[in-house]
Write a protein that holds these residues in place. Structure first.
Motif, mmCIF file in Angstrom:
data_model
loop_
_atom_site.group_PDB
_atom_site.id
_atom_site.type_symbol
_atom_site.label_atom_id
_atom_site.label_comp_id
_atom_site.label_asym_id
_atom_site.label_seq_id
_atom_site.Cartn_x
_atom_site.Cartn_y
_atom_site.Cartn_z
ATOM 1 N N HIS A 149 43.501 -27.924 -8.921
ATOM 2 C CA HIS A 149 42.896 -26.776 -9.595
ATOM 3 C C HIS A 149 43.353 -26.671 -11.057
ATOM 4 O O HIS A 149 44.495 -27.000 -11.382
ATOM 5 C CB HIS A 149 43.294 -25.471 -8.885
ATOM 6 N N HIS A 150 42.466 -26.157 -11.890
ATOM 7 C CA HIS A 150 42.845 -25.894 -13.276
ATOM 8 C C HIS A 150 43.816 -24.719 -13.319
ATOM 9 O O HIS A 150 43.685 -23.742 -12.579
ATOM 10 C CB HIS A 150 41.605 -25.583 -14.121
ATOM 11 N N ILE A 151 44.791 -24.808 -14.209
ATOM 12 C CA ILE A 151 45.869 -23.812 -14.260
ATOM 13 C C ILE A 151 45.445 -22.484 -14.883
ATOM 14 O O ILE A 151 46.218 -21.517 -14.849
ATOM 15 C CB ILE A 151 47.093 -24.371 -15.006
ATOM 16 N N ASP A 152 44.244 -22.399 -15.446
ATOM 17 C CA ASP A 152 43.756 -21.134 -15.989
ATOM 18 C C ASP A 152 42.785 -20.422 -15.055
ATOM 19 O O ASP A 152 42.170 -19.422 -15.436
ATOM 20 C CB ASP A 152 43.073 -21.360 -17.343
ATOM 21 N N ASP A 153 42.626 -20.937 -13.854
ATOM 22 C CA ASP A 153 41.735 -20.307 -12.880
ATOM 23 C C ASP A 153 42.209 -18.879 -12.611
ATOM 24 O O ASP A 153 43.407 -18.631 -12.456
ATOM 25 C CB ASP A 153 41.750 -21.123 -11.587
ATOM 26 N N LEU A 200 43.792 -34.838 -12.986
ATOM 27 C CA LEU A 200 42.484 -34.297 -13.323
ATOM 28 C C LEU A 200 42.385 -32.886 -12.758
ATOM 29 O O LEU A 200 42.430 -32.687 -11.543
ATOM 30 C CB LEU A 200 41.364 -35.170 -12.758
ATOM 31 N N LEU A 201 42.270 -31.910 -13.652
ATOM 32 C CA LEU A 201 42.159 -30.510 -13.250
ATOM 33 C C LEU A 201 40.679 -30.157 -13.120
ATOM 34 O O LEU A 201 39.888 -30.388 -14.038
ATOM 35 C CB LEU A 201 42.826 -29.612 -14.287
ATOM 36 N N TYR A 202 40.313 -29.598 -11.978
ATOM 37 C CA TYR A 202 38.904 -29.287 -11.754
ATOM 38 C C TYR A 202 38.657 -27.773 -11.811
ATOM 39 O O TYR A 202 39.535 -26.974 -11.519
ATOM 40 C CB TYR A 202 38.405 -29.882 -10.438
ATOM 41 N N PRO A 203 37.439 -27.390 -12.185
ATOM 42 C CA PRO A 203 37.106 -25.960 -12.294
ATOM 43 C C PRO A 203 36.580 -25.398 -10.984
ATOM 44 O O PRO A 203 36.276 -26.135 -10.048
ATOM 45 C CB PRO A 203 35.995 -25.958 -13.342
ATOM 46 N N SER A 204 36.474 -24.095 -10.926
ATOM 47 C CA SER A 204 35.795 -23.415 -9.827
ATOM 48 C C SER A 204 34.887 -22.361 -10.440
ATOM 49 O O SER A 204 34.837 -22.191 -11.658
ATOM 50 C CB SER A 204 36.808 -22.757 -8.881
ATOM 51 N N PHE A 246 35.926 -32.367 -15.574
ATOM 52 C CA PHE A 246 37.360 -32.198 -15.362
ATOM 53 C C PHE A 246 38.060 -32.019 -16.698
ATOM 54 O O PHE A 246 37.515 -32.334 -17.760
ATOM 55 C CB PHE A 246 37.957 -33.446 -14.674
ATOM 56 N N TYR A 247 39.300 -31.546 -16.617
ATOM 57 C CA TYR A 247 40.189 -31.593 -17.764
ATOM 58 C C TYR A 247 41.266 -32.620 -17.426
ATOM 59 O O TYR A 247 42.049 -32.429 -16.493
ATOM 60 C CB TYR A 247 40.838 -30.243 -18.046
ATOM 61 N N LEU A 248 41.277 -33.713 -18.154
ATOM 62 C CA LEU A 248 42.241 -34.775 -17.930
ATOM 63 C C LEU A 248 43.530 -34.391 -18.625
ATOM 64 O O LEU A 248 43.616 -34.375 -19.849
ATOM 65 C CB LEU A 248 41.699 -36.105 -18.459
ATOM 66 N N SER A 249 44.543 -34.060 -17.824
ATOM 67 C CA SER A 249 45.793 -33.528 -18.378
ATOM 68 C C SER A 249 46.755 -34.632 -18.790
ATOM 69 O O SER A 249 47.298 -34.615 -19.877
ATOM 70 C CB SER A 249 46.457 -32.607 -17.344
ATOM 71 N N PHE A 250 46.994 -35.602 -17.907
ATOM 72 C CA PHE A 250 47.883 -36.722 -18.209
ATOM 73 C C PHE A 250 47.257 -37.993 -17.676
ATOM 74 O O PHE A 250 46.604 -37.970 -16.638
ATOM 75 C CB PHE A 250 49.260 -36.548 -17.544
ATOM 76 N N TRP A 251 47.471 -39.103 -18.339
ATOM 77 C CA TRP A 251 47.023 -40.375 -17.792
ATOM 78 C C TRP A 251 47.856 -41.511 -18.342
ATOM 79 O O TRP A 251 48.295 -41.514 -19.466
ATOM 80 C CB TRP A 251 45.542 -40.607 -18.055
#
Length: 208
Positions: A107-111, A135-139, A201-206
């Motif tokens: 989950h995205h941390i700003d949900d 990969l942070l996903y939205p809802s 998605f928001y790709l946070s780290f890779w």
């Protein structure tokens, strides 16, 4: 840019049954079918606030079979009261240690849904010294505040995603489970990246 390769190990994390499938089900289908990915899933609650937890657990199990995941770990955290504490972090750390994923979806941390947000934060805490791509996903609870930086083409897999979501029969009355709503969301994402249907998605780290 995130480069995908064959035989990736993937860990998908969600707060409730159907969170993963709604937000990244098409991508997981793509990874399994096109990249022969080894997929594991971790779901923290059985969604008992609004539905029968036994039914939701069975639905999650069927979804895991449909996705051909290696393991679905369904825990008993209290729906609506999931807290981002050491217990949550430790659960994720342990599974990361066991399956050694290359990609992690969460989950995205700003949900604004507290369970979603807390699972997202716990995932980042649990992987702070690791090298996985996150990969942070939205809802539905974040779409007006979510700024994606990665789109994944799921045009070949949208029909299968709809079949996957149809397994969650107990949630059928929710508008966000309407196949037409799901198609519109995927079409909108696809317009941003030049394909017919996509997930964002928001790709946070890779480090791949």
């Amino acid at each position: 840019m995130l480069t995908l390769s064959k035989n990736l190990k993937v860990l998908a994390i969600g707060a409730h049954p159907d969170d993963i499938e709604l937000s990244c089900g098409g991508t997981l289908l793509k990874l399994r079918k096109e990249y022969d990915a080894d997929i594991h899933s971790l779901v923290f609650s059985k969604g008992e606030l609004k539905s029968n937890p036994l039914i939701r657990a069975k639905e999650q199990s069927k979804a895991g079979e449909f996705l051909d995941v290696s393991e679905t770990k369904l825990l008993d955290y209290k729906d609506g009261s999931i807290i981002s504490d050491s217990s949550l972090v430790n659960e994720i750390e342990q599974l990361v240690k066991e399956c050694q994923p290359d990609l992690i979806f969460t989950h995205h941390i700003d949900d604004i849904h507290q369970d979603h947000r807390n699972v997202g934060w716990a995932t980042l805490s649990a992987t702070r010294r690791k090298k996985q791509a996150i990969l942070l996903y939205p809802s539905l609870f974040i779409r007006d505040r979510f700024i994606p930086n990665l789109y994944i083409d799921i045009s070949k897999h949208l029909d299968q995603k709809l079949k996957l979501l149809s397994l969650f029969k107990s949630q059928r009355s929710n508008e966000y489970m309407d196949p037409e709503v799901i198609k519109v969301q995927a079409r909108e994402s696809g317009l941003h990246c030049g394909c017919k249907y996509a997930e964002e998605f928001y790709l946070s780290f890779w480090t791949l």
